[in-house]
Design an enzyme around this catalytic site. Structure first.
Site, PDB file in Angstrom:
ATOM      1  N   GLU A 174      18.040 -25.757 -20.255  1.00 20.49           N
ATOM      2  CA  GLU A 174      18.920 -26.757 -19.647  1.00 20.49           C
ATOM      3  C   GLU A 174      18.851 -28.128 -20.328  1.00 20.49           C
ATOM      4  OE1 GLU A 174      17.811 -26.157 -15.443  1.00 20.49           O
ATOM      5  OE2 GLU A 174      19.670 -25.027 -15.285  1.00 20.49           O
TER       6      GLU A 174
ATOM      7  N   GLU B 124      18.034 -16.039 -16.442  1.00 19.31           N
ATOM      8  CA  GLU B 124      17.702 -16.200 -15.024  1.00 19.31           C
ATOM      9  C   GLU B 124      18.776 -15.494 -14.217  1.00 19.31           C
ATOM     10  OE1 GLU B 124      17.038 -20.335 -13.874  1.00 19.31           O
ATOM     11  OE2 GLU B 124      16.110 -20.712 -15.822  1.00 19.31           O
ATOM     12  N   TYR B 125      18.354 -14.752 -13.214  1.00 20.47           N
ATOM     13  CA  TYR B 125      19.320 -14.164 -12.294  1.00 20.47           C
ATOM     14  C   TYR B 125      18.573 -13.836 -11.018  1.00 20.47           C
ATOM     15  CZ  TYR B 125      17.740  -9.284 -12.669  1.00 20.47           C
ATOM     16  OH  TYR B 125      17.003  -8.138 -12.572  1.00 20.47           O
TER      17      TYR B 125
HETATM   18  C1  GAL Z   1      17.914 -22.970 -13.123  1.00 12.27           C
HETATM   19  C2  GAL Z   1      16.757 -23.594 -13.839  1.00 12.27           C
HETATM   20  C3  GAL Z   1      15.446 -23.266 -13.191  1.00 12.27           C
HETATM   21  C4  GAL Z   1      15.541 -23.464 -11.714  1.00 12.27           C
HETATM   22  C5  GAL Z   1      16.621 -22.622 -11.147  1.00 12.27           C
HETATM   23  C6  GAL Z   1      16.834 -22.839  -9.698  1.00 12.27           C
HETATM   24  O1  GAL Z   1      19.059 -23.696 -13.345  1.00 12.27           O
HETATM   25  O2  GAL Z   1      16.704 -23.209 -15.171  1.00 12.27           O
HETATM   26  O3  GAL Z   1      14.457 -24.073 -13.741  1.00 12.27           O
HETATM   27  O4  GAL Z   1      15.851 -24.792 -11.470  1.00 12.27           O
HETATM   28  O5  GAL Z   1      17.828 -22.951 -11.754  1.00 12.27           O
HETATM   29  O6  GAL Z   1      15.749 -22.630  -8.930  1.00 12.27           O
HETATM   30 MG    MG Z   2      16.523 -27.525 -14.385  1.00 13.60          MG
END
Ligand code: GAL
Ligand code: MG
Length: 972
Positions: free
Chosen positions: A431, A501-502
């Site tokens: 991010e 991430e999912y």
């Molecule tokens: C993503 C981020 C994580 C965490 C997650 C929400 O956008 O990469 O670090 O913030 O969302 O819990």
């Molecule tokens: Mg973040």
């Protein structure tokens, strides 16, 4: 003025270090002096404030924010905790000064002496005996400083570490986690020969090819004649690659200053490394003086494996492996950022037991021991650099002042971790938008380590098919499943799609995980993803004074729950005004590592053995691993009959290679007498695995053998049902009669995803029942009631009929069209106290919901009522069980009641009304009721993951219109 302070390095992003040694992969832990323990400590209000004579103490490694200071932890997600723009820091900038004396061993005379600080956040300044030594940034990588000449062997020296909390670097360490300050990993002092192994690079491929490149560095003079390097691999000696030496000798660019040597061999019949088969070889590299004595040595554990991308597949040893990953932070509820070897091992052991095979080190390089453990236990690691500029991402990505930092952080991670077979992908960070800084870092990595792919989510924003220079993988976060499938089917896909991430695990969540995996396993181009995240980062806090408990708190929690007088703190609990609340509690385990119900769902989704279907010739069983046979597993059949008990029989697992299936005979004769029947294969470890003792459950695949016969309800005419004037059922075991429920204590997904606010706007949290009509027929009673919401009136009908031993209840509810998508439609009632045990036939025994029910097998289950509820940090709907056919609530004297449902239904039995849960913010505040609160749902909304990411899919929504359900209540 002190020259290190004069540089004001906390607001100079160009200054990433000063006087720091290059990063390398030589392990210096053996033989080093460990400087962990209590250091003299004082906390200054700002880095340039004067150091006083007043010292307290602070434990290293550790964060001062969880020891005895007034600077407490603060949680923010995206936003910075202060308003200053990068590279500025606030004037109030807590700065910890750590000091201790060290006796430098006398026998280090003539040797090179190095100080290693494992990690310090966010800027480290080092002084020895009052003299400036160096500066380092990157809160998650070690810094080494050469102290030779600054300290005298045989004498005592004073080491001072000054740690500045806020800096230009904080702007690129804006990860979603607690803010702390301190020296968070061990501090070492070690000595080497002046001529030493400066770095060792190991490359080992799946056909047994091994190449070891050694760099030898002198602190001053020329490389002496006759020195050489040797290797030993599992006892086999490796000689120097003479061809490499010859080429070097002829190359005029190669000077004597930097010695390079190569070892090379091919191991016959090599045992390859994979997450399933983490085979490691021991390698010792030795640097010899001309007389053959050893000047320096470095130990490595080598895994022979290949990783490559071919087309849109990520291959490990030529196999398209599924990535069953999780995002893991370095976290501990007592020590914040400092994690011990045993704790890391426990994390990984647990992940193995629940079918995970991959870790993304979100969002920074983790403790070095984590990678050793991943090599040893078998995990694919996405190693992520410590760059997240979230709040100012756009400004920083192209800001040349931060270019050094990007390169420094990415390259130092690669230099440190390059020899780990577990690391299969490098990640440029998280991010931070996408800018030239990323491409610069990507260029460095591609040149330095062509053996691994690279990923960066920020680049994927350019488009999954062409994410530019910075990503070989399409690694979006929280992409809707339909979009992933559509991309894979579009013909446009150019690279593997593996979500970084999912399935956001905040509170009661992870709905539709099974749908994800069904799609991943059946769609070429989709290969998996990393669940967000492993931990609920709840810090153990004393309720009375609001302080973190700290290191002494072991034993003050159990089973996911803090001991009385304590709680799991989340954002805002330390008095922070800027914070992001419970968004920090979004893991698949509680802060004490107790698994949440989703872990069982995951375990089943990752099952190495599957029962594909039931055909006439028997059961088709499959090996769903990539590299292993089934010989490490053992199994037992379980037949569970709705109207009978459970029978078991030994099972023999056929010899199947990965991907193969075989038909096995049906192990039981099905009893004639009708009734629903399910067959489960209870698969356990056959022997001890490094991560599980023999007999540990690995999976519980299941197939239905026979469906339920239709139920018949026979009214009896010699009894009647009693209702009061309002048409409410009177029953000796019920303290509150069954009424209609359309509401649940909102989950985090309901709240943050926007459904709960809508439900509240409709008034569903406070519906008032109005009886319209009570009609007494010959033996049954019909009650019409209305519930007026802001989106229209809901009509509810109940017909109570006496049956043998009990009462049959037939219900219907008609929801107006405007009431689309409510939490549930069903009955709620409450029982007398004392019914403490629930037994049921249905899915279980852990919590399950309509879109998170894959891993809960149908069977006979029995759980104390107090244990049905899941203690999510912020109380919310929990404790549900899916697919319940019948249940019994009983007291120790075997009195109680039974409910038989018309068809498998979502049921929830707890000690809490929804409003008991919504009234409080932490689990320690909920007060259990003496009786049971029972929900029998005709329909229940899926959980989804809308706190961050997609909601549940339409098939798990509760539609408007007419819902019908019926059940029979019997007294035991
Ligand atoms: C993503 C981020 C994580 C965490 C997650 C929400 O956008 O990469 O670090 O913030 O969302 O819990
Ligand atoms: Mg973040």
């Amino acid at each position: 003025m002190d020259p290190l302070l004069a540089l004001r390095p906390w607001e100079a992003p160009e200054v990433t270090s000063w006087g720091r040694l290059p990063m390398n992969a030589v392990d210096r832990r053996a033989g080093a002096l460990k400087l962990d323990g209590d250091w003299r400590f004082q906390l200054l209000p700002a880095p340039d404030a004067p150091v006083s004579d007043v010292w307290s103490s602070s434990y290293v490694p550790g964060v001062w924010t969880m020891q005895d200071t007034d600077d407490l932890p603060q949680y923010t997600n995206v936003r910075m905790p202060y308003a200053e723009f990068p590279p500025q820091s606030p004037a109030a900038n807590p700065t910890g000064v750590y000091e201790r004396q060290v006796d430098v061993p006398a026998d280090w005379a003539g040797r090179r002496i190095v100080l290693q600080v494992g990690a310090a956040e966010s800027v480290l300044l080092v002084h020895v005996d009052g003299r400036p030594v160096g500066i380092s940034k990157d809160s998650h990588l070690a810094a080494e400083f050469d102290l030779t000449g600054l300290v005298t062997p045989g004498e005592r020296t004073v080491v001072r570490l000054t740690v500045v909390k806020w800096s230009d670097a904080s702007h690129i360490e804006d990860q979603d986690q607690w803010w702390h300050g301190g020296v968070t990993r061990s501090v070492l002092l070690y000595a080497t020969d002046p001529l030493h192994l400066a770095d060792v690079t190991v490359r080992a491929g799946r056909y047994g090819e091994l190449r070891v490149d050694c760099r030898v560095r002198d602190t001053g003079g020329a490389l002496p004649d006759g020195w050489y390097v040797s290797g030993e691999l599992d006892g086999q000696l490796l000689g120097q690659d003479t061809e490499f030496d010859r080429i070097n000798a002829e190359d005029e660019r190669v000077s004597d200053f930097l010695g390079e040597a190569r070892l090379r061999t091919t191991v016959p019949d090599v045992r390859t490394w994979s997450a399933e088969t983490p085979e490691l070889y021991d390698l010792t590299v030795r640097l010899h003086r001309a007389d053959g004595t050893v000047a320096d040595a470095s130990r490595h554990r080598v895994g022979f494996r290949d990783v490559e991308i071919v087309g849109r597949d990520l291959l490990v040893n030529g196999e398209r492996v599924f990535v069953r990953g999780v995002n893991r932070h370095d976290f501990h509820p007592l020590t914040g950022r400092t994690v011990s070897y045993d704790d890391m091992r426990a994390d990984l052991v647990l992940l193995k037991r629940f079918g995970f095979n991959a870790i993304r080190t979100a969002h920074y390089p983790n403790d070095p021991a984590l990678y050793d453990l991943a090599d040893e236990l078998g995990f694919y690691v996405v190693d992520e650099a410590d760059i997240e500029s979230h709040d100012h991402a756009h400004e920083i990505a192209d800001d040349p002042r931060y270019l050094n930092a990007f390169l420094d952080r990415v390259s130092r991670m690669v230099l440190r971790d390059k020899n780990h077979p577990s690391v299969i992908i490098w990640s440029l960070g998280n991010e931070s938008d996408y800018g030239a800084g990323h491409d610069a870092a990507a260029g460095w990595v591609r040149r330095h380590d062509p053996t691994r792919p690279l990923q960066y989510e920020g680049a994927a924003k350019l488009g999954w098919a062409d994410p530019g220079l910075a990503s070989d993988i399409a690694c979006p976060m929280y992409a809707p499943l339909e979009d992933c499938v559509a991309h894979a089917l579009s013909g446009e896909q150019t690279r593997p799609l593996i979500q970084c991430e999912y399935s956001h695990a905040m509170g009661n969540s992870n709905g539709t995980l099974a749908d994800h995996w069904a799609a991943i396993e059946s769609t070429p181009g989709l290969q998996g993803g990393f669940i967000w995240e492993f931990w609920d980062h709840g810090i153990l806090q004393r309720v009375n004074d609001g302080r973190p408990v700290g290191r002494g708190g072991a034993g003050l929690y159990e089973g996911g729950v803090a001991a009385p007088g304590h709680r799991w703190a989340y954002g805002g609990d330390f008095g922070e005004t800027i914070h992001d609340g419970a968004f920090i509690a979004d893991g698949v385990v509680f802060p004490d590592r107790t698994p949440k119900p989703v872990m069982y769902e995951h375990r089943e989704l990752a099952a190495p053995v599957r029962l594909e279907c039931f055909r006439h010739e028997g059961i088709v069983l499959g090996n769903h691993q990539h590299f292993r046979g089934l010989d490490w597993l053992t199994a037992e059949w379980e037949l569970s009959l709705a109207d009978g008990g459970t029978r078991t029989a030994p099972a023999e697992l056929p010899a199947l290679r990965p991907g193969e299936t075989a038909a096995v005979p049906l192990p039981f004769e099905l009893p004639e007498d009708g009734g629903e029947a399910w067959l489960t294969l209870r698969v356990t470890t056959a022997g001890d695995e490094p991560w599980a003792p023999r007999g540990t459950v690995v999976c519980l695949p299941q197939v239905p053998l026979r469906a339920a016969a239709p139920k018949r309800v026979l009214p009896v005419r010699n009894r009647s049902v009693e209702v009061d004037a309002d048409g409410l059922l009177l029953h000796p075991l019920l303290t509150s009669a069954p009424t209609l429920s359309l509401w649940r204590a909102p989950t985090d997904n309901d709240e943050l995803g926007g459904t709960a606010p809508r439900w509240r706007a409709w008034g569903l949290d406070a519906l008032v029942r109005k009886v319209v009509d009570v009609r007494q027929a010959a033996w049954s009673v019909t009650v019409h009631a209305e519930y007026a919401s802001d989106a229209g009136v809901v009509r509810h009908t109940q017909v109570f009929t006496p049956v043998e031993d009990g009462i049959h209840v037939e219900e219907s509810a008609e929801l107006p069209d405007a009431l689309a998508d409510v939490a549930r439609v069903g009955s709620v009632f409450e029982t007398v106290a004392g019914l403490d045990l629930m037994e049921w036939y249905g899915q279980g025994h852990w919590e399950s919901y309509p879109d998170r029910a894959f891993g809960a097998p149908v069977g006979h289950h029995s759980v104390p009522v107090d244990e049905l509820f899941t203690p999510y940090l912020r109380p919310q709907e929990s404790g549900g069980r899916h697919g319940v056919r019948h249940l019994t609530l009983s007291a120790p004297d075997a009195t109680g009641l039974t409910v038989v449902l018309d068809e498998p239904r979502q049921v929830c039995v707890t000690r809490y009304r929804a409003e008991d849960l919504t009234a409080v913010g932490h689990h320690d505040e909920v007060v259990p009721r003496a009786g049971c609160v029972v929900h029998l749902d005709a329909a229940h909304r899926g959980l989804g993951t809308a706190s961050c990411g997609p909601d549940t899919s339409p098939s798990y929504l509760v539609p408007p219109g007419v819902h019908r359900w019926s059940w029979t209540l019997r007294t035991l």
